[in-house]
Design a protein around this motif. Sequence first.
Motif, PDB file in Angstrom:
ATOM      1  N   VAL A   1       0.991  -0.993  -0.313  1.00  0.00           N
ATOM      2  CA  VAL A   1      -0.361   0.027   0.107  1.00  0.00           C
ATOM      3  C   VAL A   1       0.767   1.175   0.278  1.00  0.00           C
ATOM      4  CG1 VAL A   1      -1.333   0.923   1.432  1.00  0.00           C
ATOM      5  CG2 VAL A   1      -2.118  -0.756   0.932  1.00  0.00           C
ATOM      6  N   GLY A   2       1.899   1.166   0.405  1.00  0.00           N
ATOM      7  CA  GLY A   2       2.664   2.756   0.936  1.00  0.00           C
ATOM      8  C   GLY A   2       4.048   2.361  -0.114  1.00  0.00           C
TER       9      GLY A   2
ATOM     10  N   VAL B   1       1.514   9.486  -5.721  1.00  0.00           N
ATOM     11  CA  VAL B   1       1.803  10.717  -5.621  1.00  0.00           C
ATOM     12  C   VAL B   1       3.030  11.527  -7.077  1.00  0.00           C
ATOM     13  CG1 VAL B   1       3.757  11.866  -4.335  1.00  0.00           C
ATOM     14  CG2 VAL B   1       1.550  10.713  -2.907  1.00  0.00           C
ATOM     15  N   VAL B   2       3.695   9.756  -7.257  1.00  0.00           N
ATOM     16  CA  VAL B   2       5.008  11.134  -8.096  1.00  0.00           C
ATOM     17  C   VAL B   2       4.164  10.982  -9.797  1.00  0.00           C
ATOM     18  CG1 VAL B   2       6.656   9.426  -9.652  1.00  0.00           C
ATOM     19  CG2 VAL B   2       6.417   9.281  -7.722  1.00  0.00           C
ATOM     20  N   ALA B   3       3.213  10.146  -9.860  1.00  0.00           N
ATOM     21  CA  ALA B   3       2.291  10.028 -11.054  1.00  0.00           C
ATOM     22  C   ALA B   3       1.271  10.957 -11.431  1.00  0.00           C
ATOM     23  CB  ALA B   3       1.640   8.928 -11.216  1.00  0.00           C
ATOM     24  N   LEU B   4       1.386  11.364  -9.902  1.00  0.00           N
ATOM     25  CA  LEU B   4       0.270  13.228 -10.462  1.00  0.00           C
ATOM     26  C   LEU B   4       1.525  14.209 -10.051  1.00  0.00           C
ATOM     27  CD1 LEU B   4      -2.439  12.431  -7.228  1.00  0.00           C
ATOM     28  CD2 LEU B   4      -2.523  13.386  -9.673  1.00  0.00           C
ATOM     29  N   VAL B   5       2.659  14.363  -9.337  1.00  0.00           N
ATOM     30  CA  VAL B   5       3.540  15.680  -9.910  1.00  0.00           C
ATOM     31  C   VAL B   5       3.895  15.397 -11.366  1.00  0.00           C
ATOM     32  CG1 VAL B   5       5.777  16.136  -9.009  1.00  0.00           C
ATOM     33  CG2 VAL B   5       4.232  15.261  -7.329  1.00  0.00           C
TER      34      VAL B   5
END
Length: 152
Positions: free
Chosen positions: A11-12, A19-23
């Motif tokens: 899950v982590g 988060v990396v994909a959103l950035v």
Amino acid sequence: MNNMRMMNFVVGLFVIFGVVALVWLALTASSTDSRFAKQITVSAGFDNVGSLKVKAPVMIGGVRVGRVSHISLDPEDFKAIVEMRLDEKYEIPKDSVAMIYTAGLVGEQYVALDPGGAPMPLENGDSIRLTQSAIVIERLIGQFLTSMGNKD
């Protein structure tokens, strides 16, 4: 207990990947290519900027070479001062003309540069002296109606 630890780890990893994909998506969607390129700041004074906005494109022949970074009013002669950040890789001549155009009939406004023939390029802090202000449709319609009324 080992199963729970493994589940937390997965899950982590999933959250970190998200988060990396959103950035990455945010950076590519905002077209950051010119943010990392070397840029120069130049300014130009206009009598009327119409509805020109900060972050409006600066174009030469339809190719974006920079963006409007700041618009302010000169308190001495009451001209609108438009600051532009231009990509340094384009060596734009010092005697270029800056004009405010509208994309389409009622589209957003942008700054168009018409390159001159000077051998020296614009440098950081330079000012473009030759400008053409935005054409305000309301003013043209008003002048037309006034001239039509004066014929009677």
